[in-house]
Design a protein around this motif. Sequence first.
Motif, short mmCIF file in Angstrom:
data_model
loop_
_atom_site.label_atom_id
_atom_site.label_comp_id
_atom_site.label_asym_id
_atom_site.label_seq_id
_atom_site.Cartn_x
_atom_site.Cartn_y
_atom_site.Cartn_z
N ASN A 90 0.83 -1.21 0.00
CA ASN A 90 0.00 0.00 0.00
C ASN A 90 0.86 1.26 0.00
OD1 ASN A 90 -2.43 -1.32 -0.02
ND2 ASN A 90 -3.05 -0.73 2.05
N ALA A 91 1.88 1.26 0.87
CA ALA A 91 2.75 2.43 0.97
C ALA A 91 3.51 2.66 -0.33
CB ALA A 91 3.71 2.26 2.14
N ASN A 123 -4.88 2.13 7.87
CA ASN A 123 -5.37 3.50 7.89
C ASN A 123 -4.23 4.48 8.19
OD1 ASN A 123 -7.85 5.49 8.48
ND2 ASN A 123 -6.36 5.76 10.12
N ASP A 124 -3.45 4.20 9.20
CA ASP A 124 -2.37 5.12 9.59
C ASP A 124 -1.27 5.15 8.54
OD1 ASP A 124 -3.85 5.58 11.85
OD2 ASP A 124 -2.68 4.26 13.14
N THR A 125 -1.05 4.04 7.86
CA THR A 125 -0.05 4.02 6.79
C THR A 125 -0.48 4.93 5.65
OG1 THR A 125 0.56 1.75 7.34
CG2 THR A 125 1.17 2.54 5.16
N ALA A 126 -1.76 4.90 5.31
CA ALA A 126 -2.26 5.76 4.23
C ALA A 126 -2.07 7.23 4.55
CB ALA A 126 -3.73 5.46 3.96
N VAL A 127 -2.27 7.60 5.81
CA VAL A 127 -2.10 8.99 6.22
C VAL A 127 -0.63 9.38 6.15
CG1 VAL A 127 -2.33 10.61 8.14
CG2 VAL A 127 -4.15 8.97 7.67
N ALA A 128 0.26 8.45 6.51
CA ALA A 128 1.69 8.76 6.57
C ALA A 128 2.29 8.98 5.19
CB ALA A 128 2.43 7.64 7.29
N VAL A 129 1.75 8.32 4.17
CA VAL A 129 2.30 8.43 2.82
C VAL A 129 1.51 9.51 2.08
CG1 VAL A 129 2.79 7.22 0.68
CG2 VAL A 129 2.93 5.99 2.85
N ASN A 130 2.13 10.67 1.92
CA ASN A 130 1.38 11.82 1.40
C ASN A 130 1.66 12.13 -0.06
OD1 ASN A 130 3.85 13.02 1.40
ND2 ASN A 130 3.33 14.65 2.82
N GLN A 131 2.25 11.17 -0.80
CA GLN A 131 2.40 11.31 -2.25
C GLN A 131 3.15 12.59 -2.62
OE1 GLN A 131 -1.39 10.65 -4.14
NE2 GLN A 131 -1.68 8.70 -3.16
N GLY A 132 4.29 12.79 -1.95
CA GLY A 132 5.12 13.93 -2.28
C GLY A 132 4.55 15.26 -1.88
N GLY A 133 3.59 15.25 -0.94
CA GLY A 133 2.99 16.50 -0.50
C GLY A 133 1.86 16.98 -1.38
N MET A 183 -9.72 6.07 6.54
CA MET A 183 -9.85 5.00 5.54
C MET A 183 -11.29 4.91 5.05
SD MET A 183 -9.30 0.92 6.12
CE MET A 183 -7.53 0.92 6.01
N ASN A 184 -11.46 4.79 3.76
CA ASN A 184 -12.79 4.50 3.21
C ASN A 184 -13.08 3.01 3.37
OD1 ASN A 184 -13.32 7.20 2.06
ND2 ASN A 184 -11.56 6.71 0.80
N THR A 185 -14.35 2.68 3.46
CA THR A 185 -14.76 1.28 3.60
C THR A 185 -15.92 0.99 2.67
OG1 THR A 185 -16.25 1.84 5.44
CG2 THR A 185 -14.00 1.16 6.01
N ALA A 186 -16.03 -0.29 2.29
CA ALA A 186 -17.11 -0.69 1.37
C ALA A 186 -17.55 -2.11 1.65
CB ALA A 186 -16.64 -0.56 -0.08
N ASN A 187 -18.84 -2.32 1.57
CA ASN A 187 -19.42 -3.67 1.67
C ASN A 187 -19.33 -4.36 0.31
OD1 ASN A 187 -20.62 -3.75 4.43
ND2 ASN A 187 -21.79 -2.00 3.67
N GLY A 227 -8.51 14.40 5.63
CA GLY A 227 -9.04 13.11 5.24
C GLY A 227 -8.27 12.48 4.11
N ALA A 228 -8.50 11.22 3.88
CA ALA A 228 -7.83 10.50 2.81
C ALA A 228 -8.80 10.31 1.67
CB ALA A 228 -7.35 9.14 3.32
N GLY A 229 -8.43 10.81 0.51
CA GLY A 229 -9.32 10.65 -0.63
C GLY A 229 -10.59 11.45 -0.43
N CYS A 230 -11.73 10.82 -0.65
CA CYS A 230 -12.99 11.51 -0.56
C CYS A 230 -13.48 11.54 0.88
CB CYS A 230 -14.03 10.81 -1.42
SG CYS A 230 -13.50 10.62 -3.11
N SER A 231 -14.34 12.48 1.19
CA SER A 231 -14.98 12.51 2.50
C SER A 231 -16.39 13.02 2.31
CB SER A 231 -14.22 13.43 3.46
OG SER A 231 -14.38 14.77 3.07
N ILE A 232 -17.23 12.74 3.28
CA ILE A 232 -18.62 13.16 3.15
C ILE A 232 -18.74 14.67 3.19
CG2 ILE A 232 -19.17 13.13 5.62
CD1 ILE A 232 -21.40 11.87 2.73
N GLU A 233 -17.71 15.35 3.74
CA GLU A 233 -17.75 16.81 3.77
C GLU A 233 -17.27 17.43 2.48
OE1 GLU A 233 -16.22 15.00 6.22
OE2 GLU A 233 -17.89 15.11 7.61
#
Length: 952
Positions: free
Chosen positions: A390-391, A432-442, A479-483, A938-944
């Motif tokens: 993921n990272a 979840n925390d790994t996704a936040v830590a990797v910020n794609q070069g800012g 983290m986003n989640t999906a059924n 947030g990571a990616g999309c958010s409801i806000e």
Amino acid sequence: MTIVSPSQPTASQPAAGQPTADQPSAAEIQLTVVRRDGNSTGFDATKISVALSKAFLAVEGPDAGSSHRVRDLVTDLTDRVVVALTSRGDARRSVQVEDIQDQVELALMRAGEHQVARAYVLYREERTKARTPATPAGVTEPRVLTVRTADGSTAPLDIERLRVIVSEAAAGLDAVDAELILNETLGACYDGIAQHEVELALVMAARSSVETEPQYSYAAARLLLDQIRREALGRVHGEPRQASQADMSTAYLSYFPQYVRVGIEAGMLDPELAAFDLERLAAAIRPERDLDFAFLGLQTLYDRYLLHIDKVRFELPQAFFLRVAMGMALREDDREARAIEFYELLSSFRFMSSTPTLFNSGTTRPQLSSCFLTTVQDDLAGIFAGIRNNALLAKYSGGLGNDWTPVRGIGAKIRGTNGESQGVVPFLKVANDTAVAVNQGGRRKGAVCAYLETWHVDIEEFLDLRKNTGDERRRTHDMNTANWVPDLFLQRVEAGGEWTLFSPDEVPNLHDLYGAAFATAYEEYERRADRGEIRVFRRVKAVDLWRRMLTVLFETGHPWMTFKDACNLRSPQQHDGVVHSSNLCTEITLNTTVDETAVCNLGSVNLVAHLAGSGTGLDVELLRDTVKTAVRMLDNVIEVNFHTTPESERANQRHRPVGLGLMGFADALFALRIPYSSEAAVAFADSSMEQISYHAIEASTELAAERGSYPSYDGSLWSQGILPIDSLELLRTARGGDLVVDTDQRLDWDALREKVRRDGMRNSNVLAIAPTATISNICGVSQSIEPAYSNLFVKSNMSGEFTVANPYLVADLKARGLWDQVMVSDLKYHDGILTRIERIPADLRELYATAFEIDPLWLVKAASRRQKWIDQAQSLNLYMSAPSGKALDELYRSAWRYGLKTTYYLRSQSATHVEKSTLQGTDGRLNAVPIALPEPTGAGCSIEDPDCEACQ
């Protein structure tokens, strides 16, 4: 501000239809107004409200439009004027315009609003002057000012150059006043002002008028462009340089070859770019296309895409498009010709590649793919290998979808320690925390979506991951989640049956089964559980679990609903594996294994750019040309791609999937005068997607004839002559006919089937509709297949806040004489929604209905018509203004029954609001120029936030 007529009561007024003793009912008022030219017209109380509103706005400022006190007072005063005009008991008489205005003045004075009354008197005087020939006012000579340059030296402010730049910014924009921009700019300048502050003042002078005239957005972009030219030309040539737009036809010729050399020397551009015929490419540049950006698009391009050295941009917009095109043409035989062809598509906004491709094409690390899908193995080594991948995948801008279903659930036995598992949730917290830590070069944060099948014993804990209450160690707020929902579960819901939850280590093959095979195996495991042969399981009522899934979806926006069987039964690649999840934005449906990380390579057609000149429909020949070139570009992405993991490289090379989507759908409907909530819109969704699908499949099979089919082609549905439209029958059969999908066709699909059988396919998948959040901003069109969220709003993203007005609505209101400051106040007060603004005619309210005004079933119906043509899926947001359990249940069962493969966010609250104040206090802040901006929340999309910043 809504213009409230006397038929709308206030707290102090009788209700409509309940007149006082001296006031006729609204139906009885038949005053005739005698105009100044002697003609007569019907009495209209809303005109009184408009005049009063303008007077309050003039005295109390634009914020008055959002004041409940003012709005109520305008309503009350309007009623008083009507009472005064009809108090004689004769409601069928004539009145002069001046008589009405006198009563307005009198009402204001009696209400104690003396300042407003004075403003109204002045307004009347101004209108009187406007009816007589005016004497042109003299131009005041500006002050002599000095400007401080970057090296600290000073020079006189070059007003003539400012005049040239402002004139160029206003060229072709009939509603933009160049003198207004220039005068406001000079008014903001002071002696010793810095050069960059002058450029800021220019941009701000135009930007502050966007809410009242959308054309100023283009003027602001062109003024920002002047700053970008100074910065880039100076950095590339090694000396201060300025150029007007008129200079750029020659400036690009000398700039572009030097730009490539500077980029290579800085270690940013692929040295292979120097082997192109740079003079030939420079000659193909279209400088005039720099003028096609709206302000949001150009600011976004500056902040996130244009290459820089130590935060000084050295890449101009057309060089950016050409660099991306060159990167995708590296393996072509005639590289220059193909690069020019690709450049034409990108720079004209007919097609736009996804963000990772725009970021990295032509650079030394060309990770151009958009989305990655992984399956996580059920042991510690496999779990942390998945998190590590993921990272690595997120580092270069990829959006991630993880299948976590194989990981055993709470209470399952761990043989190595003879202990019991704590389930999948603790590992999701780490992901979840790994996704936040990797910020794609800012440039944006890492973003991931976790998928879990509905039969997993941890499903109820999974549903709670995004809640703001409970044990924080078992929450994943970023983290986003999906059924991942099998058909059997929904069939049990509808039958009122029970549902059994299992740990995957005891039912290992359920993960890889779907359709009838899944149902057979699942029911056998239920019998085994009844016999005591399964250790970890739990029984629930299917409808109770479904209700909880819907409740949590409403509360948190997660987990999204995606449908396992539809994704697999219609997959062209079902001979070579299983689709275990979708991606971050639910449009990708590709097979995954521990050894193969699915990869997709995305780009989108700008639908509104392909309308016929007559406005009667699509220009199908232009669309065919665009799609053909776009598919070639996407296939080339796979050829030049830098893969960060061996699993992703293996999958990308074996299957070569691409995902061609679309954007600007709502714009196309506006241009065609089709309301979103109509059968005509559903039919247009069908016919436009059929055209894109047909030509995309045709382009892929032509590439196969030229380059060969993808390695895993044999045995695929393609090889059997089964196209996406045909695979509907596979789903219908598996569901016993329980599928509501229109199957009409208009094009010659038989001929295309034969072509696919004969020549093969270059790509295992060719179609997917992504959210297009940022690339649609660049192109200045509506996102993806989204309805308009609002007709006037402040859009927030990584580049700041931008006022966006619907230009189609503004043009229509102008044509009907309804566009004024009061209308702007009304739109801001009602968050860009037209329903309560009585001045707006009914046909415009219907055409420009916003997302929460549209019955979401229309969105499902349109998506169903598209889905029949698509071999993958579509990012489909659903909007519901007044959610209820029953409404949610009906909506998502309809989505399933209409054959959708996936859904995306459920939006049940406002994602952003218009600032209820003038732009001088909000959008006019000093973030209008390129500056360092904070990370998004947030990571990616958010409801806000309605934007998906992750893969588009």
